[in-house]
Design a protein around this motif. Structure first.
Motif, PDB file in Angstrom:
ATOM      1  N   CYS A 116     -30.541  22.986 -23.717  1.00  0.00           N
ATOM      2  CA  CYS A 116     -30.578  22.486 -25.096  1.00  0.00           C
ATOM      3  C   CYS A 116     -29.191  22.068 -25.553  1.00  0.00           C
ATOM      4  CB  CYS A 116     -31.131  23.561 -26.021  1.00  0.00           C
ATOM      5  SG  CYS A 116     -32.869  23.937 -25.715  1.00  0.00           S
ATOM      6  N   TRP A 162     -42.956  20.252 -32.615  1.00  0.00           N
ATOM      7  CA  TRP A 162     -41.759  19.797 -31.901  1.00  0.00           C
ATOM      8  C   TRP A 162     -41.761  20.463 -30.524  1.00  0.00           C
ATOM      9  CZ3 TRP A 162     -41.790  21.253 -37.031  1.00  0.00           C
ATOM     10  CH2 TRP A 162     -41.560  20.214 -37.939  1.00  0.00           C
ATOM     11  N   VAL A 179     -38.618  21.937 -28.567  1.00  0.00           N
ATOM     12  CA  VAL A 179     -37.824  23.055 -29.070  1.00  0.00           C
ATOM     13  C   VAL A 179     -37.720  24.146 -28.011  1.00  0.00           C
ATOM     14  CG1 VAL A 179     -37.931  24.996 -30.699  1.00  0.00           C
ATOM     15  CG2 VAL A 179     -38.110  22.658 -31.537  1.00  0.00           C
ATOM     16  N   VAL A 238     -32.442  27.183 -34.353  1.00  0.00           N
ATOM     17  CA  VAL A 238     -33.390  26.485 -33.481  1.00  0.00           C
ATOM     18  C   VAL A 238     -32.606  25.672 -32.469  1.00  0.00           C
ATOM     19  CG1 VAL A 238     -35.237  24.775 -33.350  1.00  0.00           C
ATOM     20  CG2 VAL A 238     -35.124  26.320 -35.313  1.00  0.00           C
ATOM     21  N   ALA A 258     -32.783  22.882 -29.301  1.00  0.00           N
ATOM     22  CA  ALA A 258     -33.597  21.800 -28.742  1.00  0.00           C
ATOM     23  C   ALA A 258     -32.679  20.906 -27.912  1.00  0.00           C
ATOM     24  CB  ALA A 258     -34.268  21.001 -29.862  1.00  0.00           C
ATOM     25  N   ALA A 285     -34.327  19.799 -33.570  1.00  0.00           N
ATOM     26  CA  ALA A 285     -33.758  21.051 -34.078  1.00  0.00           C
ATOM     27  C   ALA A 285     -33.674  21.029 -35.597  1.00  0.00           C
ATOM     28  CB  ALA A 285     -32.386  21.305 -33.457  1.00  0.00           C
TER      29      ALA A 285
END
Length: 134
Positions: free
Chosen positions: A33, A79, A82, A105, A107, A113
């Protein structure tokens, strides 16, 4: 394997202790991420023109945690990219300038995010059985 290395892990916490922003970020950080979006809701000293000296939160804890987990699952449906989600809420007395809620969060890209973070705070405030006294 550390929690931060588990792809798609949800970290849902209700705590009477001071929330740790760095711990929330670390919980969702992943090599896959490239973005971590963070929201920190702080206790402020005023509300609608009135002085606030502290906030106090109560919750039906088992129901609140279950609802928080459902919100995380819903965010993942909306989403799918994520990665980790941290959804931490404080209970009890929260003094001025301390965090009441921390959401992180992760992502692969920032847009997911950002959007998931906004969804999580808006939905948490609307649906989770946590009550605030000012």
């Amino acid at each position: 394997m550390a929690a931060s290395e588990v792809p798609g892990a949800d970290h849902v916490t209700l705590s009477h202790e001071q929330l740790n922003v760095n711990a929330a970020v670390e919980a969702v950080t992943s090599p896959s991420c490239g973005a971590v979006s963070l929201f920190v809701g702080m206790t402020r000293d005023n509300f609608e023109g009135h002085r606030v000296v502290r906030l106090e939160y109560e919750a039906y804890e088992s129901m609140a945690q279950a609802e928080m987990k459902k919100i995380c699952a819903r965010a993942r449906c909306l989403w799918p990219s994520v990665g980790g989600i941290a959804l931490h809420h404080r209970l009890g007395v929260v003094p001025i300038a301390e965090a009441s809620v921390v959401i992180a969060v992760a992502a692969p890209h920032r847009q997911a995010a950002f959007e998931a973070t906004a969804f999580l705070i808006d939905t948490l405030k609307a649906t989770v059985p946590i009550w605030k006294k000012e």
